[in-house]
Motif scaffolding. Structure first.
Motif, PDB file in Angstrom:
ATOM      1  N   ALA A 166      53.049  15.671 -42.221  1.00  0.00           N
ATOM      2  CA  ALA A 166      51.776  15.560 -41.500  1.00  0.00           C
ATOM      3  C   ALA A 166      51.688  16.534 -40.330  1.00  0.00           C
ATOM      4  O   ALA A 166      50.650  16.637 -39.687  1.00  0.00           O
ATOM      5  CB  ALA A 166      51.588  14.126 -41.008  1.00  0.00           C
ATOM      6  N   GLY A 167      52.777  17.239 -40.029  1.00  0.00           N
ATOM      7  CA  GLY A 167      52.772  18.208 -38.944  1.00  0.00           C
ATOM      8  C   GLY A 167      53.054  17.620 -37.570  1.00  0.00           C
ATOM      9  O   GLY A 167      52.924  18.308 -36.558  1.00  0.00           O
ATOM     10  N   LYS A 168      53.464  16.368 -37.507  1.00  0.00           N
ATOM     11  CA  LYS A 168      53.772  15.737 -36.224  1.00  0.00           C
ATOM     12  C   LYS A 168      55.138  16.161 -35.703  1.00  0.00           C
ATOM     13  O   LYS A 168      55.423  16.031 -34.522  1.00  0.00           O
ATOM     14  CB  LYS A 168      53.736  14.218 -36.364  1.00  0.00           C
ATOM     15  N   LEU A 169      55.979  16.652 -36.605  1.00  0.00           N
ATOM     16  CA  LEU A 169      57.345  17.032 -36.271  1.00  0.00           C
ATOM     17  C   LEU A 169      57.699  18.253 -37.109  1.00  0.00           C
ATOM     18  O   LEU A 169      57.416  18.290 -38.305  1.00  0.00           O
ATOM     19  CB  LEU A 169      58.277  15.864 -36.594  1.00  0.00           C
ATOM     20  N   THR A 170      58.293  19.260 -36.491  1.00  0.00           N
ATOM     21  CA  THR A 170      58.662  20.477 -37.206  1.00  0.00           C
ATOM     22  C   THR A 170      60.004  20.280 -37.900  1.00  0.00           C
ATOM     23  O   THR A 170      60.958  19.815 -37.284  1.00  0.00           O
ATOM     24  CB  THR A 170      58.786  21.654 -36.222  1.00  0.00           C
ATOM     25  N   SER A 171      60.052  20.636 -39.176  1.00  0.00           N
ATOM     26  CA  SER A 171      61.319  20.532 -39.899  1.00  0.00           C
ATOM     27  C   SER A 171      61.799  21.912 -40.313  1.00  0.00           C
ATOM     28  O   SER A 171      61.012  22.835 -40.490  1.00  0.00           O
ATOM     29  CB  SER A 171      61.170  19.640 -41.134  1.00  0.00           C
ATOM     30  N   ILE A 172      63.098  22.015 -40.445  1.00  0.00           N
ATOM     31  CA  ILE A 172      63.755  23.233 -40.910  1.00  0.00           C
ATOM     32  C   ILE A 172      64.439  22.859 -42.212  1.00  0.00           C
ATOM     33  O   ILE A 172      65.055  21.795 -42.305  1.00  0.00           O
ATOM     34  CB  ILE A 172      64.797  23.708 -39.878  1.00  0.00           C
ATOM     35  N   ARG A 173      64.326  23.716 -43.204  1.00  0.00           N
ATOM     36  CA  ARG A 173      64.980  23.454 -44.480  1.00  0.00           C
ATOM     37  C   ARG A 173      66.328  24.177 -44.530  1.00  0.00           C
ATOM     38  O   ARG A 173      66.425  25.355 -44.197  1.00  0.00           O
ATOM     39  CB  ARG A 173      64.114  23.946 -45.647  1.00  0.00           C
ATOM     40  N   THR A 174      67.354  23.447 -44.967  1.00  0.00           N
ATOM     41  CA  THR A 174      68.670  24.067 -45.156  1.00  0.00           C
ATOM     42  C   THR A 174      68.651  24.834 -46.471  1.00  0.00           C
ATOM     43  O   THR A 174      67.694  24.743 -47.247  1.00  0.00           O
ATOM     44  CB  THR A 174      69.784  23.004 -45.213  1.00  0.00           C
ATOM     45  N   LEU A 175      69.702  25.576 -46.744  1.00  0.00           N
ATOM     46  CA  LEU A 175      69.791  26.299 -48.009  1.00  0.00           C
ATOM     47  C   LEU A 175      69.768  25.343 -49.197  1.00  0.00           C
ATOM     48  O   LEU A 175      69.303  25.689 -50.275  1.00  0.00           O
ATOM     49  CB  LEU A 175      71.055  27.157 -48.039  1.00  0.00           C
ATOM     50  N   GLY A 176      70.253  24.136 -48.987  1.00  0.00           N
ATOM     51  CA  GLY A 176      70.262  23.134 -50.050  1.00  0.00           C
ATOM     52  C   GLY A 176      68.949  22.381 -50.180  1.00  0.00           C
ATOM     53  O   GLY A 176      68.809  21.511 -51.028  1.00  0.00           O
ATOM     54  N   GLY A 177      67.972  22.693 -49.318  1.00  0.00           N
ATOM     55  CA  GLY A 177      66.662  22.052 -49.404  1.00  0.00           C
ATOM     56  C   GLY A 177      66.508  20.802 -48.567  1.00  0.00           C
ATOM     57  O   GLY A 177      65.487  20.126 -48.641  1.00  0.00           O
ATOM     58  N   HIS A 178      67.500  20.478 -47.765  1.00  0.00           N
ATOM     59  CA  HIS A 178      67.433  19.284 -46.924  1.00  0.00           C
ATOM     60  C   HIS A 178      66.684  19.601 -45.635  1.00  0.00           C
ATOM     61  O   HIS A 178      66.734  20.718 -45.130  1.00  0.00           O
ATOM     62  CB  HIS A 178      68.840  18.776 -46.583  1.00  0.00           C
ATOM     63  N   ARG A 179      66.026  18.597 -45.083  1.00  0.00           N
ATOM     64  CA  ARG A 179      65.296  18.779 -43.833  1.00  0.00           C
ATOM     65  C   ARG A 179      66.213  18.537 -42.637  1.00  0.00           C
ATOM     66  O   ARG A 179      67.021  17.624 -42.644  1.00  0.00           O
ATOM     67  CB  ARG A 179      64.119  17.802 -43.740  1.00  0.00           C
ATOM     68  N   ARG A 180      66.016  19.337 -41.605  1.00  0.00           N
ATOM     69  CA  ARG A 180      66.690  19.150 -40.329  1.00  0.00           C
ATOM     70  C   ARG A 180      65.638  19.301 -39.244  1.00  0.00           C
ATOM     71  O   ARG A 180      64.653  20.017 -39.401  1.00  0.00           O
ATOM     72  CB  ARG A 180      67.803  20.188 -40.112  1.00  0.00           C
ATOM     73  N   TYR A 181      65.861  18.621 -38.128  1.00  0.00           N
ATOM     74  CA  TYR A 181      64.889  18.597 -37.040  1.00  0.00           C
ATOM     75  C   TYR A 181      65.558  19.051 -35.752  1.00  0.00           C
ATOM     76  O   TYR A 181      66.697  18.684 -35.478  1.00  0.00           O
ATOM     77  CB  TYR A 181      64.329  17.174 -36.877  1.00  0.00           C
ATOM     78  N   ARG A 182      64.830  19.844 -34.965  1.00  0.00           N
ATOM     79  CA  ARG A 182      65.365  20.324 -33.689  1.00  0.00           C
ATOM     80  C   ARG A 182      65.505  19.153 -32.725  1.00  0.00           C
ATOM     81  O   ARG A 182      64.543  18.426 -32.472  1.00  0.00           O
ATOM     82  CB  ARG A 182      64.432  21.366 -33.095  1.00  0.00           C
ATOM     83  N   GLU A 183      66.696  18.988 -32.185  1.00  0.00           N
ATOM     84  CA  GLU A 183      66.959  17.871 -31.282  1.00  0.00           C
ATOM     85  C   GLU A 183      66.061  17.917 -30.052  1.00  0.00           C
ATOM     86  O   GLU A 183      65.548  16.894 -29.601  1.00  0.00           O
ATOM     87  CB  GLU A 183      68.429  17.834 -30.862  1.00  0.00           C
ATOM     88  N   ALA A 184      65.844  19.114 -29.502  1.00  0.00           N
ATOM     89  CA  ALA A 184      65.013  19.245 -28.302  1.00  0.00           C
ATOM     90  C   ALA A 184      63.592  18.749 -28.565  1.00  0.00           C
ATOM     91  O   ALA A 184      63.006  18.047 -27.732  1.00  0.00           O
ATOM     92  CB  ALA A 184      64.996  20.695 -27.844  1.00  0.00           C
ATOM     93  N   GLU A 185      63.044  19.085 -29.727  1.00  0.00           N
ATOM     94  CA  GLU A 185      61.693  18.653 -30.066  1.00  0.00           C
ATOM     95  C   GLU A 185      61.639  17.136 -30.275  1.00  0.00           C
ATOM     96  O   GLU A 185      60.703  16.470 -29.834  1.00  0.00           O
ATOM     97  CB  GLU A 185      61.212  19.364 -31.331  1.00  0.00           C
TER      98      GLU A 185
END
Length: 69
Positions: free
Chosen positions: A34-53
């Motif tokens: 929904a765009g409420k939180l920015t996610s980063i995709r790993t090479l394996g396709g898993h989502r990760r989230y910036r701790e600061a955000e």
């Protein structure tokens, strides 16, 4: 343009974010879609989230006080 986060930047898993907000990990994924939180995709396709955000978003939520009887 680099899609890689800074090496020193801490990233959290959906489960870690969910435990901070006390919600289900699927809810965290819905927030990202929904765009409420920015996610980063790993090479394996898993989502990760910036701790600061995540911490910034968490600080915007009023804390509930535990009531003791």
């Amino acid at each position: 343009m680099s899609a890689h986060p800074a090496e020193s930047e801490a990233l959290l898993t959906p489960s870690e974010v969910a435990s901070l907000f006390r919600v289900d990990p699927k809810t965290v994924t819905r927030w990202a879609k929904a765009g409420k939180l920015t996610s980063i995709r790993t090479l394996g396709g898993h989502r990760r989230y910036r701790e600061a955000e995540v911490r910034e978003l968490l600080d915007g939520i009023p804390r509930q006080r535990a009531t003791t009887a």
